[in-house]
Design an enzyme around this catalytic site. Structure first.
Site, mmCIF file in Angstrom:
data_model
loop_
_atom_site.group_PDB
_atom_site.id
_atom_site.type_symbol
_atom_site.label_atom_id
_atom_site.label_comp_id
_atom_site.label_asym_id
_atom_site.label_seq_id
_atom_site.Cartn_x
_atom_site.Cartn_y
_atom_site.Cartn_z
ATOM 1 N N GLY A 11 30.706 7.766 91.856
ATOM 2 C CA GLY A 11 31.153 6.933 90.734
ATOM 3 C C GLY A 11 30.044 6.728 89.721
ATOM 4 O O GLY A 11 29.949 5.682 89.080
ATOM 5 N N SER A 13 29.653 8.039 86.892
ATOM 6 C CA SER A 13 29.978 8.388 85.499
ATOM 7 C C SER A 13 29.936 7.194 84.566
ATOM 8 O O SER A 13 29.809 7.347 83.355
ATOM 9 C CB SER A 13 31.359 9.042 85.436
ATOM 10 N N ASN A 89 28.638 4.074 95.526
ATOM 11 C CA ASN A 89 28.992 3.088 94.499
ATOM 12 C C ASN A 89 30.469 3.117 94.109
ATOM 13 O O ASN A 89 31.020 2.094 93.704
ATOM 14 C CB ASN A 89 28.113 3.340 93.263
ATOM 15 N N TYR A 154 40.719 -5.561 98.496
ATOM 16 C CA TYR A 154 39.362 -5.242 98.006
ATOM 17 C C TYR A 154 38.296 -5.958 98.842
ATOM 18 O O TYR A 154 37.303 -5.351 99.261
ATOM 19 C CB TYR A 154 39.290 -5.649 96.536
ATOM 20 N N ALA A 156 38.510 -7.023 101.875
ATOM 21 C CA ALA A 156 38.452 -6.425 103.216
ATOM 22 C C ALA A 156 37.659 -5.119 103.176
ATOM 23 O O ALA A 156 36.846 -4.842 104.074
ATOM 24 C CB ALA A 156 39.864 -6.172 103.744
HETATM 25 P P1 NAI Z 1 33.891 1.112 87.298
HETATM 26 O O1 NAI Z 1 35.370 1.051 87.435
HETATM 27 O O2 NAI Z 1 33.298 0.942 85.950
HETATM 28 O O3 NAI Z 1 33.342 2.480 87.922
HETATM 29 C C1 NAI Z 1 33.809 2.942 89.156
HETATM 30 C C2 NAI Z 1 33.403 4.372 89.336
HETATM 31 O O4 NAI Z 1 33.951 4.836 90.587
HETATM 32 C C3 NAI Z 1 33.934 5.295 88.253
HETATM 33 O O5 NAI Z 1 32.922 6.235 87.913
HETATM 34 C C4 NAI Z 1 35.079 6.017 88.934
HETATM 35 O O6 NAI Z 1 35.316 7.317 88.413
HETATM 36 C C5 NAI Z 1 34.585 6.102 90.366
HETATM 37 N N1 NAI Z 1 35.670 6.295 91.317
HETATM 38 C C6 NAI Z 1 36.778 5.515 91.481
HETATM 39 N N2 NAI Z 1 37.559 6.050 92.429
HETATM 40 C C7 NAI Z 1 36.946 7.175 92.879
HETATM 41 C C8 NAI Z 1 37.279 8.153 93.848
HETATM 42 N N3 NAI Z 1 38.423 8.099 94.554
HETATM 43 N N4 NAI Z 1 36.417 9.181 94.052
HETATM 44 C C9 NAI Z 1 35.257 9.274 93.333
HETATM 45 N N5 NAI Z 1 34.896 8.368 92.392
HETATM 46 C C10 NAI Z 1 35.744 7.341 92.178
HETATM 47 O O7 NAI Z 1 33.322 0.035 88.318
HETATM 48 P P2 NAI Z 1 31.953 -0.796 88.367
HETATM 49 O O8 NAI Z 1 32.223 -2.147 87.890
HETATM 50 O O9 NAI Z 1 30.837 -0.009 87.800
HETATM 51 O O10 NAI Z 1 31.771 -0.904 89.961
HETATM 52 C C11 NAI Z 1 30.969 -0.027 90.713
HETATM 53 C C12 NAI Z 1 30.960 -0.517 92.153
HETATM 54 O O11 NAI Z 1 30.464 -1.852 92.199
HETATM 55 C C13 NAI Z 1 32.357 -0.552 92.776
HETATM 56 O O12 NAI Z 1 32.271 -0.199 94.140
HETATM 57 C C14 NAI Z 1 32.742 -2.013 92.659
HETATM 58 O O13 NAI Z 1 33.664 -2.384 93.634
HETATM 59 C C15 NAI Z 1 31.395 -2.682 92.861
HETATM 60 N N6 NAI Z 1 31.310 -4.022 92.338
HETATM 61 C C16 NAI Z 1 31.502 -4.266 91.001
HETATM 62 C C17 NAI Z 1 31.420 -5.561 90.517
HETATM 63 C C18 NAI Z 1 31.607 -5.889 89.080
HETATM 64 O O14 NAI Z 1 31.621 -7.084 88.757
HETATM 65 N N7 NAI Z 1 31.722 -4.922 88.176
HETATM 66 C C19 NAI Z 1 31.154 -6.688 91.415
HETATM 67 C C20 NAI Z 1 30.944 -6.313 92.791
HETATM 68 C C21 NAI Z 1 31.026 -5.038 93.218
#
Ligand code: NAI
Length: 246
Positions: A11, A13, A89, A154, A156
Site C-alpha cells: 500500500g 502508493s 501497511n 476493522y 478485529a
Molecule cells: P489509504 O487508503 O490512503 O492507503 C491504503 C493503501 O493500501 C493504498 O495504497 C491501497 O492501494 C492499498 N491497498 C488497499 N487494499 C489493498 C490490497 N488488497 N492489496 C494491496 N494493497 C492494498 O490508507 P492510509 O490512511 O494511508 O492507511 C494506511 C494503513 O494505516 C492502513 O493499514 C490503515 O488501516 C492504517 N491506519 C490508518 C489510520 C489513519 O488515520 N489514516 C489510522 C490507523 C491505522
C-alpha cells in the site's frame, strides 16, 4: 543508514505507505511498492523515490490473494536481490454497525488487513532467515487496542495484527528478525478523508494534542524501528495518536 537495504512497502502508493516508502528511500533504501493499481499515485511514488537516486519498483498485487503475493515477493527478490525490511501497511475499511455488516464487509476487511499481512510476511520470511536479519513493521491502529463503534470488522483485523506481531517476534527473534507494530490514531490521508466531516470534527475532542497526525510522523517512527539502533526492540506495539488512547 539504510544503504543497500531493500524495503517492501505494501500500500505504498499513497497516504502513510507512501510517506514511509519515501522516508526509507531518504535514508538510503531501495523500495519495492506493492499496490492494487498501477495508477497515477503509485507511479508518482516510484518517480519520487527514483528522483532521490534509489531503485524503486511497483508490483501490482492484491495482498489478500496468497498466490499473487508469493509471485510478487519472488519477483521482488529476483529484481532487488533480496529483502531487508517489510512494512505491512496496506489496509481498507468498510465501516458500519455490526448489525448492518454483510459477510463481504467482514471477510474483505479481515482478508486484506489481517490475512494479507500474514501472507506477505510469510512470503518474505525465508529470505530474512537466510540473511539472518529482517525488520518487519506492521501498521495496526489504536482502534485495534481500544475498539470503535462502527468498526468491529476493522478493529478485529487490527487487533489480530497485534497478536500476529507478537507471535512472529517470538518465533524469529533468535534469527535476527524483529517484528513490531505501529498503532496510529487519526492520521490525515485519503482513508480518513472519506469519513463524514462531523465525525472527523468530533474526533478532535478525544485527541489531547488537539490536532490530527501526519503520515510523515508515522513514517519517522517506522524508520526508527527498521534501523540498527532498534535491533533490541521486538514484539512491541507503539501508539502514535496524540494521546487519543492513554
Ligand atoms: P489509504 O487508503 O490512503 O492507503 C491504503 C493503501 O493500501 C493504498 O495504497 C491501497 O492501494 C492499498 N491497498 C488497499 N487494499 C489493498 C490490497 N488488497 N492489496 C494491496 N494493497 C492494498 O490508507 P492510509 O490512511 O494511508 O492507511 C494506511 C494503513 O494505516 C492502513 O493499514 C490503515 O488501516 C492504517 N491506519 C490508518 C489510520 C489513519 O488515520 N489514516 C489510522 C490507523 C491505522
Amino acid at each position: 543508514m539504510l544503504k543497500e537495504n531493500t524495503a517492501v512497502v505494501t500500500g505504498g502508493s499513497r497516504g502513510i505507505g507512501k510517506a514511509i516508502a519515501v522516508k526509507l528511500a531518504e535514508l538510503g533504501a531501495n523500495v519495492a511498492v506493492i499496490a492494487t493499481h498501477d495508477g497515477e499515485q503509485a507511479r508518482d511514488t516510484i518517480k519520487t523515490i527514483e528522483d532521490m537516486g534509489r531503485k524503486a519498483g511497483l508490483y501490482v498485487c492484491d495482498i489478500s490473494d496468497i498466490k499473487a503475493v508469493n509471485d510478487a515477493v519472488s519477483q521482488i527478490i529476483t529484481d532487488f536481490g533480496g529483502v531487508d525490511i517489510l512494512i505491512n501497511n496496506a489496509g481498507i475499511t468498510k465501516d458500519k454497525l455490526l448489525m448492518q455488516m454483510t459477510e463481504d464487509d467482514i471477510s474483505s476487511v479481515i482478508d486484506v488487513n489481517l490475512k494479507g499481512c500474514m501472507y506477505v510476511t510469510k512470503a518474505c520470511l525465508r529470505n530474512f532467515i537466510r540473511k539472518r536479519r529482517g525488520r518487519i513493521v506492521n501498521i495496526s491502529s489504536v482502534v485495534g487496542l481500544m475498539g470503535n463503534a462502527g468498526q468491529a470488522n476493522y478493529s478485529a483485523s487490527k487487533a489480530g495484527i497485534v497478536g500476529f506481531t507478537k507471535s512472529v517476534a517470538r518465533e524469529y527473534a533468535s534469527k535476527g528478525i524483529t517484528c513490531n507494530a505501529i498503532a496510529p490514531g487519526f492520521i490525515c490521508t485519503d482513508m480518513t478523508g472519506s469519513m463524514p466531516k462531523e465525525a472527523v470534527e468530533a474526533m478532535l475532542d478525544n485527541i489531547p494534542c488537539k490536532r490530527y497526525g501526519k503520515p510523515e510522523e508515522v513514517a519517522e517512527l517506522a524508520a526508527f524501528l527498521v534501523q540498527d539502533c532498534a535491533s533490541y526492540i521486538t514484539g512491541e506495539v507503539i501508539k502514535i495518536d496524540g494521546g487519543m488512547y492513554i
